[in-house]
Design a protein around this motif. Structure first.
Motif, PDB file in Angstrom:
ATOM      1  N   ILE A 147       1.004  -1.105   0.032  1.00 39.60           N
ATOM      2  CA  ILE A 147      -0.120   0.036  -0.074  1.00 39.60           C
ATOM      3  C   ILE A 147       0.887   1.191   0.035  1.00 39.60           C
ATOM      4  CG2 ILE A 147      -1.559   1.240   1.644  1.00 39.60           C
ATOM      5  CD1 ILE A 147      -2.950  -0.856  -0.053  1.00 39.60           C
ATOM      6  N   GLU A 148       2.013   1.184   0.840  1.00 32.91           N
ATOM      7  CA  GLU A 148       2.787   2.457   0.863  1.00 32.91           C
ATOM      8  C   GLU A 148       3.797   2.554  -0.306  1.00 32.91           C
ATOM      9  OE1 GLU A 148       4.060   5.730   2.416  1.00 32.91           O
ATOM     10  OE2 GLU A 148       2.550   4.308   3.401  1.00 32.91           O
ATOM     11  N   ARG A 149       4.456   1.650  -0.780  1.00 34.68           N
ATOM     12  CA  ARG A 149       5.062   1.831  -1.880  1.00 34.68           C
ATOM     13  C   ARG A 149       4.413   2.041  -3.501  1.00 34.68           C
ATOM     14  NH1 ARG A 149      10.145  -2.250  -1.723  1.00 34.68           N
ATOM     15  NH2 ARG A 149      10.471  -1.486  -3.431  1.00 34.68           N
ATOM     16  N   GLU A 150       3.335   1.212  -3.630  1.00 35.61           N
ATOM     17  CA  GLU A 150       2.733   0.991  -4.864  1.00 35.61           C
ATOM     18  C   GLU A 150       1.486   1.967  -4.915  1.00 35.61           C
ATOM     19  OE1 GLU A 150       4.327  -0.949  -6.941  1.00 35.61           O
ATOM     20  OE2 GLU A 150       5.796  -0.965  -5.334  1.00 35.61           O
ATOM     21  N   CYS A 151       1.076   2.407  -3.867  1.00 33.97           N
ATOM     22  CA  CYS A 151      -0.219   3.296  -3.866  1.00 33.97           C
ATOM     23  C   CYS A 151       0.029   4.670  -3.394  1.00 33.97           C
ATOM     24  CB  CYS A 151      -1.322   2.500  -3.144  1.00 33.97           C
ATOM     25  SG  CYS A 151      -1.751   0.803  -3.690  1.00 33.97           S
ATOM     26  N   ARG A 152       0.288   4.862  -1.961  1.00 36.26           N
ATOM     27  CA  ARG A 152       0.419   6.041  -1.454  1.00 36.26           C
ATOM     28  C   ARG A 152       1.588   7.023  -1.831  1.00 36.26           C
ATOM     29  NH1 ARG A 152      -1.363   7.174   3.715  1.00 36.26           N
ATOM     30  NH2 ARG A 152      -1.323   5.019   4.222  1.00 36.26           N
ATOM     31  N   ALA A 153       2.860   6.392  -2.140  1.00 36.72           N
ATOM     32  CA  ALA A 153       3.757   7.350  -2.459  1.00 36.72           C
ATOM     33  C   ALA A 153       3.658   8.008  -4.093  1.00 36.72           C
ATOM     34  CB  ALA A 153       5.258   6.623  -2.182  1.00 36.72           C
ATOM     35  N   PRO A 154       3.112   6.803  -4.719  1.00 38.46           N
ATOM     36  CA  PRO A 154       2.921   7.380  -6.178  1.00 38.46           C
ATOM     37  C   PRO A 154       1.846   8.399  -6.345  1.00 38.46           C
ATOM     38  CG  PRO A 154       3.369   4.959  -6.375  1.00 38.46           C
ATOM     39  CD  PRO A 154       3.094   5.414  -4.846  1.00 38.46           C
ATOM     40  N   HIS A 155       0.790   8.075  -5.599  1.00 41.02           N
ATOM     41  CA  HIS A 155      -0.289   8.885  -5.592  1.00 41.02           C
ATOM     42  C   HIS A 155      -0.064  10.328  -4.964  1.00 41.02           C
ATOM     43  CE1 HIS A 155      -4.516   9.971  -4.752  1.00 41.02           C
ATOM     44  NE2 HIS A 155      -4.226  10.536  -3.654  1.00 41.02           N
ATOM     45  N   LEU A 156       0.624  10.342  -4.112  1.00 43.96           N
ATOM     46  CA  LEU A 156       0.953  11.727  -3.432  1.00 43.96           C
ATOM     47  C   LEU A 156       1.930  12.407  -4.338  1.00 43.96           C
ATOM     48  CD1 LEU A 156       1.375  10.793   0.634  1.00 43.96           C
ATOM     49  CD2 LEU A 156      -0.619  11.904  -0.708  1.00 43.96           C
ATOM     50  N   ALA A 157       2.755  11.627  -5.002  1.00 43.28           N
ATOM     51  CA  ALA A 157       3.604  12.391  -5.848  1.00 43.28           C
ATOM     52  C   ALA A 157       3.005  12.949  -7.124  1.00 43.28           C
ATOM     53  CB  ALA A 157       4.897  11.459  -6.445  1.00 43.28           C
ATOM     54  N   LEU A 158       1.959  12.094  -7.485  1.00 44.96           N
ATOM     55  CA  LEU A 158       1.181  12.647  -8.602  1.00 44.96           C
ATOM     56  C   LEU A 158       0.346  13.762  -8.310  1.00 44.96           C
ATOM     57  CD1 LEU A 158      -0.093  12.064 -11.784  1.00 44.96           C
ATOM     58  CD2 LEU A 158      -1.603  10.863 -10.592  1.00 44.96           C
ATOM     59  N   ILE A 159      -0.190  14.053  -7.122  1.00 43.55           N
ATOM     60  CA  ILE A 159      -0.779  14.882  -6.809  1.00 43.55           C
ATOM     61  C   ILE A 159      -0.048  16.320  -6.512  1.00 43.55           C
ATOM     62  CG2 ILE A 159      -1.807  16.017  -4.761  1.00 43.55           C
ATOM     63  CD1 ILE A 159      -3.496  13.689  -4.324  1.00 43.55           C
ATOM     64  N   GLN A 160       1.157  16.159  -6.385  1.00 39.90           N
ATOM     65  CA  GLN A 160       2.162  17.212  -6.134  1.00 39.90           C
ATOM     66  C   GLN A 160       2.582  17.607  -7.743  1.00 39.90           C
ATOM     67  OE1 GLN A 160       3.132  18.922  -3.497  1.00 39.90           O
ATOM     68  NE2 GLN A 160       1.781  17.494  -2.516  1.00 39.90           N
ATOM     69  N   VAL A 161       2.550  16.991  -8.618  1.00 35.02           N
ATOM     70  CA  VAL A 161       2.717  17.348 -10.017  1.00 35.02           C
ATOM     71  C   VAL A 161       1.360  18.212 -10.539  1.00 35.02           C
ATOM     72  CG1 VAL A 161       2.872  16.353 -12.467  1.00 35.02           C
ATOM     73  CG2 VAL A 161       4.355  15.363 -10.545  1.00 35.02           C
ATOM     74  N   LEU A 162       0.185  17.677 -10.279  1.00 36.08           N
ATOM     75  CA  LEU A 162      -0.901  18.201 -10.777  1.00 36.08           C
ATOM     76  C   LEU A 162      -1.233  19.529  -9.814  1.00 36.08           C
ATOM     77  CD1 LEU A 162      -3.245  14.945 -10.537  1.00 36.08           C
ATOM     78  CD2 LEU A 162      -2.233  16.090 -12.607  1.00 36.08           C
ATOM     79  N   CYS A 163      -0.790  19.529  -8.655  1.00 33.26           N
ATOM     80  CA  CYS A 163      -0.977  20.805  -8.137  1.00 33.26           C
ATOM     81  C   CYS A 163       0.240  21.869  -8.644  1.00 33.26           C
ATOM     82  CB  CYS A 163      -0.685  20.778  -6.763  1.00 33.26           C
ATOM     83  SG  CYS A 163      -1.927  19.982  -5.780  1.00 33.26           S
ATOM     84  N   ARG A 164       1.216  21.615  -8.971  1.00 39.07           N
ATOM     85  CA  ARG A 164       2.317  22.419  -9.502  1.00 39.07           C
ATOM     86  C   ARG A 164       1.740  22.811 -10.566  1.00 39.07           C
ATOM     87  NH1 ARG A 164       6.241  19.314  -9.053  1.00 39.07           N
ATOM     88  NH2 ARG A 164       6.492  18.568 -11.148  1.00 39.07           N
ATOM     89  N   HIS A 165       1.202  22.230 -11.835  1.00 43.32           N
ATOM     90  CA  HIS A 165       0.961  22.331 -13.067  1.00 43.32           C
ATOM     91  C   HIS A 165      -0.354  23.273 -13.156  1.00 43.32           C
ATOM     92  CE1 HIS A 165       4.397  21.014 -15.313  1.00 43.32           C
ATOM     93  NE2 HIS A 165       4.218  19.920 -14.608  1.00 43.32           N
ATOM     94  N   MET A 166      -1.124  23.025 -12.118  1.00 46.47           N
ATOM     95  CA  MET A 166      -2.776  23.538 -12.104  1.00 46.47           C
ATOM     96  C   MET A 166      -2.627  24.705 -11.279  1.00 46.47           C
ATOM     97  SD  MET A 166      -4.802  19.812 -11.683  1.00 46.47           S
ATOM     98  CE  MET A 166      -6.248  20.689 -11.699  1.00 46.47           C
ATOM     99  N   SER A 167      -1.551  25.071 -10.605  1.00 46.85           N
ATOM    100  CA  SER A 167      -1.444  26.229  -9.680  1.00 46.85           C
ATOM    101  C   SER A 167      -2.457  26.131  -8.494  1.00 46.85           C
ATOM    102  CB  SER A 167      -1.654  27.480 -10.355  1.00 46.85           C
ATOM    103  OG  SER A 167      -0.890  27.940 -11.512  1.00 46.85           O
ATOM    104  N   VAL A 168      -2.616  24.860  -7.945  1.00 45.00           N
ATOM    105  CA  VAL A 168      -3.474  24.760  -6.648  1.00 45.00           C
ATOM    106  C   VAL A 168      -2.411  24.587  -5.540  1.00 45.00           C
ATOM    107  CG1 VAL A 168      -4.842  22.969  -5.712  1.00 45.00           C
ATOM    108  CG2 VAL A 168      -5.000  23.508  -8.018  1.00 45.00           C
ATOM    109  N   ALA A 169      -2.622  25.544  -4.744  1.00 39.77           N
ATOM    110  CA  ALA A 169      -1.783  25.713  -3.465  1.00 39.77           C
ATOM    111  C   ALA A 169      -2.080  24.649  -2.541  1.00 39.77           C
ATOM    112  CB  ALA A 169      -1.956  27.221  -2.939  1.00 39.77           C
TER     113      ALA A 169
END
Length: 241
Positions: free
Chosen positions: A137-159
């Motif tokens: 859950i941690e390595r295959e789900c949570r970590a990639p999920h949170l990293a993807l959210i950071q990518v999306l927030c950066r490109h969508m200007s979501v603080a």
């Protein structure tokens, strides 16, 4: 190439090669047996026999059955966490980041037999969790999920990460899960889209679909918020009369 490689005696190079081959055979035999019978019902002796070696080789290369089982989840295709530096690179555009994201997670589909066994193993783990589940859950789900959210927030200007950003990230990951879990229907309905050669076009299309989803969420966030109309107490009483 380092000149040091030529100083290794031929006998040692052969032994090392044989050892690596034995490890691979053990890993593949274990993946097949674990996916078919599960962790508890698979013996180390059966794995060793299927790999054409002995039980001592399992202890030498993996330590014990539990660590061999763990290795079957990560070593054939690597871990989802390994892809984070690839798709989360700040130098990438959103399109490039999403292409790297889908490309990394769909690359195993180019290895049909291993994918089938790996998918079966993951389903077994889902239904009958073992010691691997929390780390999975941690390595295959949570970590990639949170990293993807950071990518999306950066490109969508979501603080600030909110529920809708989680929804968007889970939806994008769902495109990958669809490809992994719908292999049989895809093969039956449109087999030309289930081949290893079809993976790269899928990556291109999914990247485009994902960009549309992202733009849809941006548009939704920018739209004026409509006030929520609440029924007055009087009208509520009248409706109950």
């Amino acid at each position: 190439m380092s000149s040091g490689a030529h100083s290794v005696p031929a006998a040692q190079r052969t032994a090392r090669s044989d050892g690596e081959d034995t490890r691979v055979r053990l890993l593949r035999a274990a993946l097949q047996l674990f996916s078919e019978k599960g962790f508890a019902q698979t013996s180390v002796r059966a794995i060793a026999e299927a790999a054409g070696t002995n039980v001592a080789a399992i202890a030498y290369h993996f330590g014990d059955k539990a660590r061999l089982y763990t290795a079957t989840f990560y070593e054939p295709f690597g871990s989802g966490s390994d892809l984070i530096p690839v798709f989360a690179d700040p130098a990438l555009s959103l399109s490039q980041a999403l292409a790297a994201y889908f490309g990394g997670f769909l690359e195993p589909l180019k290895h049909d037999d291993l994918v089938t066994q790996s998918l079966r193993l993951h389903v077994r783990e889902l239904l009958d969790p073992t010691h691997v589940w929390p780390e999975l859950i941690e390595r295959e789900c949570r970590a990639p999920h949170l990293a993807l959210i950071q990518v999306l927030c950066r490109h969508m200007s979501v603080a600030q990460v909110d529920d809708d950003m989680h929804r968007l990230a889970f939806s994008l990951a769902g495109l990958i899960m669809q490809m992994w879990t719908q292999r049989d229907p895809l093969q039956a309905i449109a087999p030309q889209l289930a081949s290893s050669a079809a993976v790269d076009p899928w990556v291109e299309r999914l990247t485009g679909y994902a960009l549309s989803m992202v733009q849809g969420e941006i548009t939704r966030r920018q739209a004026p918020q409509r006030p929520v109309r609440r029924a007055s107490r009087t009208s509520h009483k009248e409706s109950n009369a």
